[in-house]
Design an enzyme around this catalytic site. Structure first.
Site, PDB file in Angstrom:
ATOM      1  N   GLU A 243      18.998   8.140  -4.922  1.00 41.84           N
ATOM      2  CA  GLU A 243      18.088   7.096  -4.438  1.00 41.84           C
ATOM      3  C   GLU A 243      17.199   6.551  -5.565  1.00 41.84           C
ATOM      4  OE1 GLU A 243      17.029   9.887  -1.244  1.00 41.84           O
ATOM      5  OE2 GLU A 243      17.265   8.223   0.147  1.00 41.84           O
TER       6      GLU A 243
ATOM      7  N   ALA B  11      15.522  15.406  -3.719  1.00 40.32           N
ATOM      8  CA  ALA B  11      14.129  15.755  -3.483  1.00 40.32           C
ATOM      9  C   ALA B  11      14.046  17.276  -3.494  1.00 40.32           C
ATOM     10  CB  ALA B  11      13.698  15.209  -2.132  1.00 40.32           C
TER      11      ALA B  11
ATOM     12  N   GLU C  23      22.072  14.893   2.358  1.00 45.92           N
ATOM     13  CA  GLU C  23      20.956  15.376   3.180  1.00 45.92           C
ATOM     14  C   GLU C  23      21.396  15.842   4.561  1.00 45.92           C
ATOM     15  OE1 GLU C  23      21.023  12.490   1.467  1.00 45.92           O
ATOM     16  OE2 GLU C  23      19.074  12.113   0.514  1.00 45.92           O
TER      17      GLU C  23
ATOM     18  N   GLY D 183      17.743  12.336  -3.188  1.00 40.95           N
ATOM     19  CA  GLY D 183      16.694  11.557  -3.859  1.00 40.95           C
ATOM     20  C   GLY D 183      17.090  11.160  -5.276  1.00 40.95           C
TER      21      GLY D 183
HETATM   22  N1  CAA Z   1      15.559  21.132  -4.471  1.00 46.66           N
HETATM   23  C1  CAA Z   1      15.064  22.278  -4.947  1.00 46.66           C
HETATM   24  N2  CAA Z   1      15.720  23.086  -5.797  1.00 46.66           N
HETATM   25  C2  CAA Z   1      16.946  22.705  -6.162  1.00 46.66           C
HETATM   26  C3  CAA Z   1      17.542  21.516  -5.699  1.00 46.66           C
HETATM   27  C4  CAA Z   1      16.783  20.702  -4.818  1.00 46.66           C
HETATM   28  N3  CAA Z   1      17.241  19.523  -4.340  1.00 46.66           N
HETATM   29  N4  CAA Z   1      18.787  21.420  -6.213  1.00 46.66           N
HETATM   30  C5  CAA Z   1      18.967  22.487  -7.004  1.00 46.66           C
HETATM   31  N5  CAA Z   1      17.860  23.271  -6.981  1.00 46.66           N
HETATM   32  C6  CAA Z   1      17.627  24.547  -7.662  1.00 46.66           C
HETATM   33  C7  CAA Z   1      18.404  25.673  -6.998  1.00 46.66           C
HETATM   34  O1  CAA Z   1      17.683  26.177  -5.897  1.00 46.66           O
HETATM   35  C8  CAA Z   1      18.506  26.654  -8.145  1.00 46.66           C
HETATM   36  O2  CAA Z   1      17.272  27.329  -8.259  1.00 46.66           O
HETATM   37  P1  CAA Z   1      17.222  28.954  -8.343  1.00 46.66           P
HETATM   38  O3  CAA Z   1      17.903  29.253  -9.668  1.00 46.66           O
HETATM   39  O4  CAA Z   1      15.765  29.248  -8.345  1.00 46.66           O
HETATM   40  O5  CAA Z   1      17.982  29.468  -7.183  1.00 46.66           O
HETATM   41  C9  CAA Z   1      18.662  25.769  -9.377  1.00 46.66           C
HETATM   42  O6  CAA Z   1      18.157  24.478  -8.982  1.00 46.66           O
HETATM   43  C10 CAA Z   1      20.099  25.603  -9.831  1.00 46.66           C
HETATM   44  O7  CAA Z   1      20.863  25.158  -8.717  1.00 46.66           O
HETATM   45  P2  CAA Z   1      22.221  25.872  -8.243  1.00 46.66           P
HETATM   46  O8  CAA Z   1      22.194  27.323  -8.582  1.00 46.66           O
HETATM   47  O9  CAA Z   1      22.445  25.493  -6.816  1.00 46.66           O
HETATM   48  O10 CAA Z   1      23.269  25.116  -9.198  1.00 46.66           O
HETATM   49  P3  CAA Z   1      24.828  24.885  -8.938  1.00 46.66           P
HETATM   50  O11 CAA Z   1      25.377  24.397 -10.235  1.00 46.66           O
HETATM   51  O12 CAA Z   1      25.450  26.078  -8.308  1.00 46.66           O
HETATM   52  O13 CAA Z   1      24.892  23.685  -7.842  1.00 46.66           O
HETATM   53  C11 CAA Z   1      24.234  21.566  -6.867  1.00 46.66           C
HETATM   54  C12 CAA Z   1      24.438  22.392  -8.175  1.00 46.66           C
HETATM   55  C13 CAA Z   1      25.587  21.313  -6.206  1.00 46.66           C
HETATM   56  C14 CAA Z   1      23.600  20.249  -7.277  1.00 46.66           C
HETATM   57  C15 CAA Z   1      23.327  22.356  -5.898  1.00 46.66           C
HETATM   58  O14 CAA Z   1      22.167  22.768  -6.604  1.00 46.66           O
HETATM   59  C16 CAA Z   1      22.874  21.580  -4.692  1.00 46.66           C
HETATM   60  O15 CAA Z   1      23.648  21.397  -3.758  1.00 46.66           O
HETATM   61  N6  CAA Z   1      21.598  21.110  -4.682  1.00 46.66           N
HETATM   62  C17 CAA Z   1      21.004  20.447  -3.541  1.00 46.66           C
HETATM   63  C18 CAA Z   1      21.547  19.040  -3.382  1.00 46.66           C
HETATM   64  C19 CAA Z   1      20.900  18.385  -2.168  1.00 46.66           C
HETATM   65  O16 CAA Z   1      21.072  18.797  -1.049  1.00 46.66           O
HETATM   66  N7  CAA Z   1      20.138  17.312  -2.426  1.00 46.66           N
HETATM   67  C20 CAA Z   1      19.449  16.574  -1.381  1.00 46.66           C
HETATM   68  C21 CAA Z   1      18.029  17.075  -1.263  1.00 46.66           C
HETATM   69  S1  CAA Z   1      17.159  16.392   0.114  1.00 46.66           S
HETATM   70  C22 CAA Z   1      16.737  14.847  -0.362  1.00 46.66           C
HETATM   71  O17 CAA Z   1      16.981  14.430  -1.466  1.00 46.66           O
HETATM   72  C23 CAA Z   1      16.024  14.024   0.691  1.00 46.66           C
HETATM   73  C24 CAA Z   1      15.902  12.587   0.329  1.00 46.66           C
HETATM   74  O18 CAA Z   1      16.473  11.706   0.895  1.00 46.66           O
HETATM   75  C25 CAA Z   1      15.017  12.163  -0.701  1.00 46.66           C
END
Ligand code: CAA
Length: 258
Positions: A112, A66, A132, A109
């Site tokens: 999911e 998400a 999360e 998400g």
């Molecule tokens: N939401 C918003 N933006 C996101 C995102 C997310 N879930 N995941 C990645 N992005 C964005 C980053 O902020 C980044 O944007 P900027 O260039 O503007 O900074 C861009 O996408 C590229 O991401 P990274 O630079 O982090 O890429 P990476 O290759 O270094 O890492 C990754 C990849 C390991 C997937 C890392 O992006 C990450 O950990 N993302 C978040 C994963 C996460 O926590 N997901 C759960 C979200 S909460 C949820 O989903 C609740 C639910 O139950 C529905």
């Protein structure tokens, strides 16, 4: 064909290919993606020329979760009042089959939504996780329930509590994905599988989907009864008469969807 802000939709014969398209955010699922997906799925369900959909992302990410930036500033009152994420339930009400074709990250998400699809085909690059907890929250789109049903309590609990990712091989062993495909062939193979489904008798497709899903909602006895009634019901269709006649006459069936 409708144009969307955050997804690409393409018809390939009887298959609708939907590609999540927010590459700069690794396909993070915001409200616009949800709105676009629901509109595309409603069109797909209503279109008799379409029999099966494939939902995919990019090589790097099916979806990285998400949209954290969209949720960041929200408090309990706003989340509760808007029933945040409840709209995703409509995605699961799509009546025709939807296959998730997952390459790269399917996190939070993203994992999911893949599990909301009818089955998952994974590229050898796929990584699944529910991270999360590292954000101070939990799954919110069904992950704690669907992952537990898919892979059992031990793995689901470990993944939710540690945020660790599962690679494609572990996901296949655990029963989360139906099979693994080399990343370069993922979309083509998924469209091929979807085409085979789309060429099946349409009422039988809907009935098979409904009865397998019922296994998650009922007792065994109720589920078996539901299956049997739907099976009986299919004997009221033209496609049943045609399918069995075609078998006996050693020729391919021609489906009317009636
Ligand atoms: N939401 C918003 N933006 C996101 C995102 C997310 N879930 N995941 C990645 N992005 C964005 C980053 O902020 C980044 O944007 P900027 O260039 O503007 O900074 C861009 O996408 C590229 O991401 P990274 O630079 O982090 O890429 P990476 O290759 O270094 O890492 C990754 C990849 C390991 C997937 C890392 O992006 C990450 O950990 N993302 C978040 C994963 C996460 O926590 N997901 C759960 C979200 S909460 C949820 O989903 C609740 C639910 O139950 C529905």
């Amino acid at each position: 064909m409708a144009e969307y802000e955050t997804i690409l939709v393409e018809k390939r014969g009887r298959v609708t290919l939907v590609t999540l398209n927010r590459p700069k955010a690794l396909n993070a699922l915001n409200s616009q993606i949800l709105a676009d997906l629901l509109a595309a799925m409603a069109d797909f369900d209503a279109d008799d020329s379409q029999g099966c959909a494939v939902l995919t992302g990019s090589e790097k990410a099916f979806a990285a979760g998400a949209d954290i930036k969209e949720m960041q500033g929200q408090g309990f009152a706003e989340m509760y009042a808007s029933n945040f994420f409840a709209g995703w339930e409509d995605f699961t009400r799509t009546r025709k089959p939807v296959i998730a074709a997952v390459a790269g990250y399917a996190l939070g998400g993203g994992c999911e939504v893949a599990m909301m699809c009818d089955f998952i085909l994974a590229a050898d690059t796929a990584k699944f996780g529910q991270p999360e907890i590292k954000l101070g929250v939990s799954p919110g789109m069904g992950g704690s329930q669907r992952l537990t049903r898919a892979v059992g309590k031990a793995k689901a609990m470990e993944m939710c509590l540690t945020g660790r990712m599962m690679d494609a091989e572990e996901a296949e062993r655990a029963g989360l994905v139906s099979r693994i495909i080399p990343a370069t062939d993922l979309v083509e193979e998924a469209v091929k599988v979807a085409t085979a489904i789309a060429e099946m008798p349409p009422l039988a497709v809907k009935a098979n989907k409904e009865m397998v899903n019922a296994a998650y909602e009922t007792t065994l006895q109720q589920g078996v009864q539901f299956e049997r009634r739907l099976f009986h019901g299919l004997f009221g269709t033209e496609d049943q008469s045609e399918g069995m006649a075609a078998f006996v006459e050693k020729r391919p069936g021609k489906w009317t969807g009636k």
